[in-house]
Enzyme design. Structure first.
Site, PDB file in Angstrom:
ATOM      1  N   GLY A  12       0.782  -1.233   0.000  1.00 14.98           N
ATOM      2  CA  GLY A  12       0.000   0.000   0.000  1.00 14.98           C
ATOM      3  C   GLY A  12       0.811   1.279   0.000  1.00 14.98           C
ATOM      4  O   GLY A  12       0.313   2.332   0.395  1.00 14.98           O
ATOM      5  N   ASN A  14       1.741   3.002  -2.575  1.00 15.76           N
ATOM      6  CA  ASN A  14       1.126   3.936  -3.534  1.00 15.76           C
ATOM      7  C   ASN A  14      -0.159   4.529  -2.949  1.00 15.76           C
ATOM      8  O   ASN A  14      -0.438   5.718  -3.134  1.00 15.76           O
ATOM      9  CB  ASN A  14       0.836   3.221  -4.857  1.00 15.76           C
ATOM     10  CG  ASN A  14       2.078   3.121  -5.737  1.00 15.76           C
ATOM     11  OD1 ASN A  14       2.499   4.091  -6.337  1.00 15.76           O
ATOM     12  ND2 ASN A  14       2.674   1.965  -5.757  1.00 15.76           N
ATOM     13  N   ARG A  66     -15.303 -17.524  -9.483  1.00 18.90           N
ATOM     14  CA  ARG A  66     -14.796 -16.222  -9.931  1.00 18.90           C
ATOM     15  C   ARG A  66     -15.969 -15.292 -10.212  1.00 18.90           C
ATOM     16  O   ARG A  66     -15.964 -14.098  -9.904  1.00 18.90           O
ATOM     17  CB  ARG A  66     -13.937 -16.392 -11.186  1.00 18.90           C
ATOM     18  CG  ARG A  66     -13.503 -15.128 -11.880  1.00 18.90           C
ATOM     19  CD  ARG A  66     -12.764 -14.170 -11.006  1.00 18.90           C
ATOM     20  NE  ARG A  66     -11.451 -14.643 -10.622  1.00 18.90           N
ATOM     21  CZ  ARG A  66     -10.449 -13.861 -10.243  1.00 18.90           C
ATOM     22  NH1 ARG A  66     -10.633 -12.574 -10.171  1.00 18.90           N
ATOM     23  NH2 ARG A  66      -9.299 -14.346  -9.884  1.00 18.90           N
ATOM     24  N   HIS A 110       1.967   1.266 -13.325  1.00 18.01           N
ATOM     25  CA  HIS A 110       2.767   0.109 -13.712  1.00 18.01           C
ATOM     26  C   HIS A 110       4.241   0.479 -13.550  1.00 18.01           C
ATOM     27  O   HIS A 110       4.657   1.559 -13.990  1.00 18.01           O
ATOM     28  CB  HIS A 110       2.460  -0.309 -15.161  1.00 18.01           C
ATOM     29  CG  HIS A 110       3.230  -1.513 -15.579  1.00 18.01           C
ATOM     30  ND1 HIS A 110       2.903  -2.790 -15.157  1.00 18.01           N
ATOM     31  CD2 HIS A 110       4.365  -1.642 -16.333  1.00 18.01           C
ATOM     32  CE1 HIS A 110       3.781  -3.642 -15.643  1.00 18.01           C
ATOM     33  NE2 HIS A 110       4.680  -2.966 -16.366  1.00 18.01           N
ATOM     34  N   ASP A 151      -2.306  -3.645 -19.360  1.00 15.94           N
ATOM     35  CA  ASP A 151      -1.342  -2.541 -19.496  1.00 15.94           C
ATOM     36  C   ASP A 151      -1.371  -1.921 -20.890  1.00 15.94           C
ATOM     37  O   ASP A 151      -0.356  -1.432 -21.400  1.00 15.94           O
ATOM     38  CB  ASP A 151       0.088  -3.029 -19.174  1.00 15.94           C
ATOM     39  CG  ASP A 151       0.192  -3.644 -17.791  1.00 15.94           C
ATOM     40  OD1 ASP A 151       1.010  -4.580 -17.621  1.00 15.94           O
ATOM     41  OD2 ASP A 151      -0.555  -3.214 -16.893  1.00 15.94           O
ATOM     42  N   GLU A 178       9.946   5.099  -5.205  1.00 16.42           N
ATOM     43  CA  GLU A 178      10.214   6.391  -4.536  1.00 16.42           C
ATOM     44  C   GLU A 178      10.253   7.548  -5.526  1.00 16.42           C
ATOM     45  O   GLU A 178       9.682   8.601  -5.292  1.00 16.42           O
ATOM     46  CB  GLU A 178      11.553   6.325  -3.786  1.00 16.42           C
ATOM     47  CG  GLU A 178      11.488   5.530  -2.504  1.00 16.42           C
ATOM     48  CD  GLU A 178      12.875   5.339  -1.882  1.00 16.42           C
ATOM     49  OE1 GLU A 178      12.933   4.854  -0.748  1.00 16.42           O
ATOM     50  OE2 GLU A 178      13.895   5.669  -2.540  1.00 16.42           O
ATOM     51  N   GLU A 181       6.765   6.178  -9.044  1.00 17.83           N
ATOM     52  CA  GLU A 181       5.373   5.801  -8.767  1.00 17.83           C
ATOM     53  C   GLU A 181       4.683   6.759  -7.804  1.00 17.83           C
ATOM     54  O   GLU A 181       3.565   7.250  -8.082  1.00 17.83           O
ATOM     55  CB  GLU A 181       5.322   4.385  -8.184  1.00 17.83           C
ATOM     56  CG  GLU A 181       5.798   3.320  -9.153  1.00 17.83           C
ATOM     57  CD  GLU A 181       5.781   1.951  -8.551  1.00 17.83           C
ATOM     58  OE1 GLU A 181       4.850   1.642  -7.803  1.00 17.83           O
ATOM     59  OE2 GLU A 181       6.696   1.164  -8.844  1.00 17.83           O
TER      60      GLU A 181
HETATM   61  C1  GRF Z   1       4.418  -1.647  -6.905  1.00 16.86           C
HETATM   62  O1  GRF Z   1       5.618  -2.248  -7.330  1.00 16.86           O
HETATM   63  C2  GRF Z   1       3.700  -1.122  -8.098  1.00 16.86           C
HETATM   64  O2  GRF Z   1       4.545  -0.682  -9.117  1.00 16.86           O
HETATM   65  C3  GRF Z   1       2.978  -2.308  -8.611  1.00 16.86           C
HETATM   66  O3  GRF Z   1       2.650  -3.092  -7.454  1.00 16.86           O
HETATM   67  C4  GRF Z   1       3.442  -2.670  -6.365  1.00 16.86           C
HETATM   68  C5  GRF Z   1       2.481  -2.046  -5.371  1.00 16.86           C
HETATM   69  O4  GRF Z   1       3.138  -1.629  -4.304  1.00 16.86           O
HETATM   70  N1  GRF Z   1       1.803  -1.891  -9.304  1.00 16.86           N
HETATM   71  P1  GRF Z   1       2.301  -0.962  -3.109  1.00 16.86           P
HETATM   72  O5  GRF Z   1       1.268  -1.969  -2.659  1.00 16.86           O
HETATM   73  O6  GRF Z   1       1.668   0.291  -3.644  1.00 16.86           O
HETATM   74  O7  GRF Z   1       3.344  -0.680  -2.065  1.00 16.86           O
END
Ligand code: GRF
Length: 198
Positions: A12, A14, A66, A110, A151, A178, A181
């Site tokens: 988490g 991001n 599913r 991504h 993607d 860091e 993203e």
């Molecule tokens: C990250 O490597 C992001 O690029 C990819 O999945 C991972 C998520 O990380 N989509 P987090 O859960 O946001 O720390």
């Protein structure tokens, strides 16, 4: 007000970047209506709790099929009624009808410069392992709209990151998170919230 739902599966970080950027007003006019996670043990759920954001664990593992998971997931989204769905490390195949229901209203982060190192099988550390194996000198991250492919949706923002001689997949992943993203995902949300063209 841009109401968003963030879908997560792991640490988490991001999600945390979005929370922090709303807090410090880099992202205005936006609220996180809820967090949906498919993994009960994900630290992302703790981050949501700490921020007072409603979190819902909806895992394919607890449904008989599913299709049942898909229905539960779509039902929760309908209840939360987001203007924008943000996939932040969400490792679940989306219900087919979802990209139609929320056309141009789902974005994903991504960890590569699409079209490199993306598509089926490219997620998490695998992306950085492939970048190192290919010997690229520059990699980075991409925010894109989600369509019915993997993607393949329209690219919104990208940010480049240098690959260092002694990088491991882990050190490269950390720097891409860091330096790229955690910068471009909040930036894309901020642009959408201010009605900016992407
Ligand atoms: C990250 O490597 C992001 O690029 C990819 O999945 C991972 C998520 O990380 N989509 P987090 O859960 O946001 O720390």
């Amino acid at each position: 007000m841009l109401n968003i739902v963030v879908c997560v599966s792991g640490g988490g970080t991001n999600l945390q970047a979005i929370i922090d950027n709303i807090e410090n007003k880099n992202i205005r006019n936006t609220q996180i209506r809820g967090v949906i996670c498919n993994n009960a043990g994900a630290y992302a759920l703790k981050r949501a709790e700490n921020a007072g954001i409603p979190a819902f664990c909806i895992s394919p593992k607890v449904y008989g099929s599913r299709e049942e998971f898909n229905q539960a997931f779509l039902q929760k989204l309908q209840e939360l009624a987001p203007d924008l769905i943000v996939l932040a490390g969400f490792l679940v195949i989306l219900p087919e009808q979802m990209t139609k229901l929320y056309e141009n209203r789902i974005i994903n982060i991504h960890p590569s410069l699409i079209p490199s190192f993306c598509g089926k099988g490219y997620y998490g550390l695998k992306v950085h392992e492939a970048a190192l194996a290919r010997g690229v000198k520059i990699t980075g991250a991409t925010v894109h709209f989600v369509d019915e492919g993997t993607d393949t949706g329209r690219i919104i923002l990208q940010k480049a990151v240098e690959v260092l001689e002694d990088d491991t997949p882990e050190s490269l992943q950390r720097r891409v998170m860091e330096q790229a993203e955690w910068v471009i995902l909040p930036q894309a949300i901020s642009q959408l919230a201010s009605g900016g063209d992407l």
